[in-house]
Scaffold this motif. Structure first.
Motif, short mmCIF file in Angstrom:
data_model
loop_
_atom_site.label_atom_id
_atom_site.label_comp_id
_atom_site.label_asym_id
_atom_site.label_seq_id
_atom_site.Cartn_x
_atom_site.Cartn_y
_atom_site.Cartn_z
N VAL A 181 162.53 63.75 29.46
CA VAL A 181 161.92 64.97 28.93
C VAL A 181 160.58 65.14 29.61
O VAL A 181 159.81 64.19 29.72
N GLY A 182 160.32 66.36 30.10
CA GLY A 182 159.05 66.58 30.79
C GLY A 182 158.93 68.00 31.30
O GLY A 182 159.73 68.87 30.92
N PRO A 183 157.94 68.25 32.14
CA PRO A 183 157.79 69.58 32.74
C PRO A 183 159.07 70.00 33.43
O PRO A 183 159.77 69.18 34.04
N LYS A 184 159.39 71.28 33.35
CA LYS A 184 160.66 71.77 33.87
C LYS A 184 160.88 71.41 35.34
O LYS A 184 161.95 70.90 35.71
N ALA A 185 159.90 71.66 36.17
CA ALA A 185 160.05 71.39 37.60
C ALA A 185 160.29 69.91 37.86
O ALA A 185 161.13 69.53 38.70
N GLU A 186 159.60 69.07 37.13
CA GLU A 186 159.73 67.63 37.33
C GLU A 186 161.12 67.13 36.98
O GLU A 186 161.73 66.35 37.73
N VAL A 187 161.65 67.58 35.84
CA VAL A 187 162.97 67.11 35.40
C VAL A 187 164.08 67.69 36.26
O VAL A 187 165.01 66.97 36.67
N THR A 188 164.01 68.97 36.58
CA THR A 188 165.07 69.57 37.40
C THR A 188 165.07 69.00 38.82
O THR A 188 166.13 68.84 39.43
N ASN A 189 163.90 68.68 39.35
CA ASN A 189 163.85 68.06 40.69
C ASN A 189 164.42 66.65 40.67
O ASN A 189 164.99 66.19 41.66
N ALA A 190 164.28 65.95 39.54
CA ALA A 190 164.78 64.58 39.44
C ALA A 190 166.30 64.55 39.37
O ALA A 190 166.92 63.55 39.75
N TYR A 191 166.90 65.64 38.90
CA TYR A 191 168.36 65.70 38.78
C TYR A 191 168.86 66.99 39.43
O TYR A 191 169.28 67.93 38.75
N PRO A 192 168.84 67.06 40.76
CA PRO A 192 169.14 68.32 41.45
C PRO A 192 170.59 68.79 41.28
O PRO A 192 170.87 69.97 41.45
N ASP A 193 171.51 67.88 40.95
CA ASP A 193 172.91 68.26 40.80
C ASP A 193 173.31 68.56 39.36
O ASP A 193 174.49 68.79 39.07
N ALA A 194 172.34 68.53 38.46
CA ALA A 194 172.64 68.72 37.04
C ALA A 194 172.99 70.17 36.73
O ALA A 194 172.55 71.11 37.42
N ASN A 195 173.78 70.36 35.69
CA ASN A 195 174.02 71.70 35.14
C ASN A 195 172.83 72.08 34.27
O ASN A 195 172.42 71.30 33.41
N VAL A 196 172.28 73.25 34.50
CA VAL A 196 171.08 73.66 33.80
C VAL A 196 171.38 74.84 32.87
O VAL A 196 171.97 75.84 33.29
N THR A 197 170.96 74.70 31.61
CA THR A 197 171.06 75.79 30.64
C THR A 197 169.64 76.20 30.25
O THR A 197 168.87 75.37 29.77
#
Length: 513
Positions: free
Chosen positions: A39-55
């Motif tokens: 859990v963290g800032p949006k950019a940080e978390v999405t960059n850490a998991y680039p292949d994740a499905n995002v809602t």
């Protein structure tokens, strides 16, 4: 499973021990296999998991899943024919309640709970009729309903050995009745009289049968008046051996306080302490009539308490001195018991009630609960009263991914001044219509007003069809029995309060001089 990410305008991870809200703006939460990864800032978390499905939830707040720490049945007693009375008379009124299949019944309240953000429930079943196999079947129906709808449940069956109707032995109460009524009443008692060893075997059977991580089985000595000391000690031994926590009704009414004094010469809490039952593994449901010393004992032993605010009001039981517990940093969960103030299971409203009920006269801020404290009761502290403990209640790495997405814009439309903290606004204003989605173990079980795993309309139709039928012979007999025994119960409690009638209130809401 693929990593999933939920982004939101705000994500509440929890509340500190000092009552400080832990919230991130423009944040993201990553989870996999039902567990929070980050859990963290949006950019940080999405960059850490680039292949994740995002809602994305652009105008929403994500909070930890809410926990209903004290629950019994599906359709409310009022729905099934029992009007509200003071607790001790209410038990008599419940004699005439209609029967409903445990699976359908559990589904009914599960719909209401999930729709208001509840992801985990402490289900305390009891009063099932029949022999051991019939009770197992009833319990299994309850657990299957929660499994089918995707809800997390901490389940226990309330053990009752004695005094099943009033605060004296069953056979002694029957002696108060006319012979023809006593015969029917004794037969009614016989239908719900499992032997103590059967209760212990029921726990073992349900543990062995449980094949879902979303269900845990714990123990429940029903209340002091329903248990012998030998029974309490045996359940404590079972709890220690199995590593299973316990949930016990205690001091719900002044009459229960009086009963404890008559039986033990002291308070119920002191008696449980003497028996060695108190500690973090024990949750006391209600606890309204604890003394100052009782509260100190519970705080010192780490004993948990469940606050059932609506139920206490409806049944004229009293008001828990919540802030006396909060000042001692006790673990206090929140339950809706048989039904909330609107005869439903709306946890958002229950939180709002707990927030406002304890607003005593004065100007000291710490004398009343804050929205953050109330949220902690309904999340982390509620979790600690269940068999899931610290696995739930917060949104942080390693914990279960149970979360509620609240639509801030919907809750605050047409306007909300930004000077008001977002959580405060939602605690005061959010309704079930503002619950956008509910996730349990990482799976969306409710979204945009619809359940993803169960056809709600079909279940309700089955309930309607079943209860549209006339009362059967057994229900008619219980309806008749209620009319016969109710005045006898009233007479039993007339003048009952003798040793504990003097009261010094924790709360003083007004003055006559």
């Amino acid at each position: 499973m693929t990593v999933e990410i939920a982004t939101a305008r705000w994500i509440v991870t929890g509340v500190t021990k000092d009552g400080v809200l832990e919230m991130l703006d423009d944040a993201a939460l990553a989870h996999q296999d039902g567990v929070v990864l980050a859990v963290g800032p949006k950019a940080e978390v999405t960059n850490a998991y680039p292949d994740a499905n995002v809602t994305a939830h652009s105008h929403h707040m994500i909070i930890p899943g809410l926990v209903n720490s004290h629950h019994h049945i599906g359709l409310t007693p009022l729905q099934l024919g029992a009007p509200d009375y003071p607790l001790e008379l209410w038990f008599a009124a419940r004699l005439a309640m209609r029967k409903i299949d445990p699976y359908l019944d559990t589904m009914f309240s599960a719909f209401e709970m999930i729709a208001s953000g509840v992801t985990t429930v402490q289900h305390i079943q009891g009063w099932a009729m029949g022999d051991f196999d019939q009770v197992v079947a009833s319990a299994s129906g309850v657990l299957k309903a929660y499994d089918d709808i995707g809800m997390r449940v901490s389940y226990c069956y309330a053990v009752r050995e004695q005094n099943r109707f009033v605060y004296e032995a069953d056979d002694e109460f029957c002696k108060r009745l006319p012979p023809d009524v006593a015969k029917v009443m004794a037969a009614h008692f016989a239908k719900q009289t499992l032997q103590f060893d059967d209760f212990m075997q029921l726990f073992d059977v349900l543990v062995d049968q449980n094949d879902t991580a979303r269900a845990r089985i714990q123990l429940a000595p029903a209340n002091l008046h329903w248990m012998s000391d030998d029974g309490l000690l045996a359940i404590q031994e079972k709890s220690s051996a199995a590593g299973a926590p316990m949930h016990m009704h205690l001091l719900e009414t002044a009459f229960q306080k009086e009963y404890a004094f008559k039986r033990t010469g002291t308070t119920a809490v002191k008696h449980l302490e003497k028996l060695g039952l108190l500690g973090p593994h024990m949750t006391l449901g209600h606890g309204v009539w604890m003394t100052q010393e009782d509260i100190e004992i519970c705080a010192g032993t780490g004993t948990c308490v469940c606050h059932n605010c609506s139920s206490n009001f409806r049944l004229r039981s009293g008001v828990l001195p919540l802030m006396e517990l909060q000042k001692r940093r006790m673990t206090v969960g929140m339950g809706m018991d048989e039904a909330g103030i609107n005869d439903d299971r709306d946890m958002l409203q229950e939180m709002r009630m707990a927030l406002t009920v304890h607003r005593v006269p004065g100007m000291t801020i710490t004398d009343v609960p804050s929205p953050a404290q109330v949220l902690r009761m309904a999340t982390e502290h509620g979790g600690m009263t269940t068999a899931f403990g610290a696995e739930i209640g917060r949104l942080e790495p390693g914990r279960q991914m149970d979360a509620v997405v609240l639509d801030y814009d919907s809750a605050t439309y047409p306007f909300q001044d930004p000077d008001i903290a977002p959580l405060d606004a939602l605690i005061h204003r959010a309704k079930t219509k503002d619950v956008q989605s509910v996730m349990i173990a990482g799976r969306v079980v409710y979204e945009d007003g619809a359940f993803t795993l169960i056809d709600r309309a079909a279940i309700l139709a089955q309930i309607a069809e079943a209860l549209a039928k006339p009362r059967d012979e057994e229900e008619q007999e219980r309806h008749w029995l209620r009319e016969q025994v109710f005045p006898v119960v009233e007479e039993f409690y007339d003048g009952y309060l003798q040793n504990t009638s003097q009261r010094t209130p924790f709360y003083q809401g007004s003055s006559s001089t």
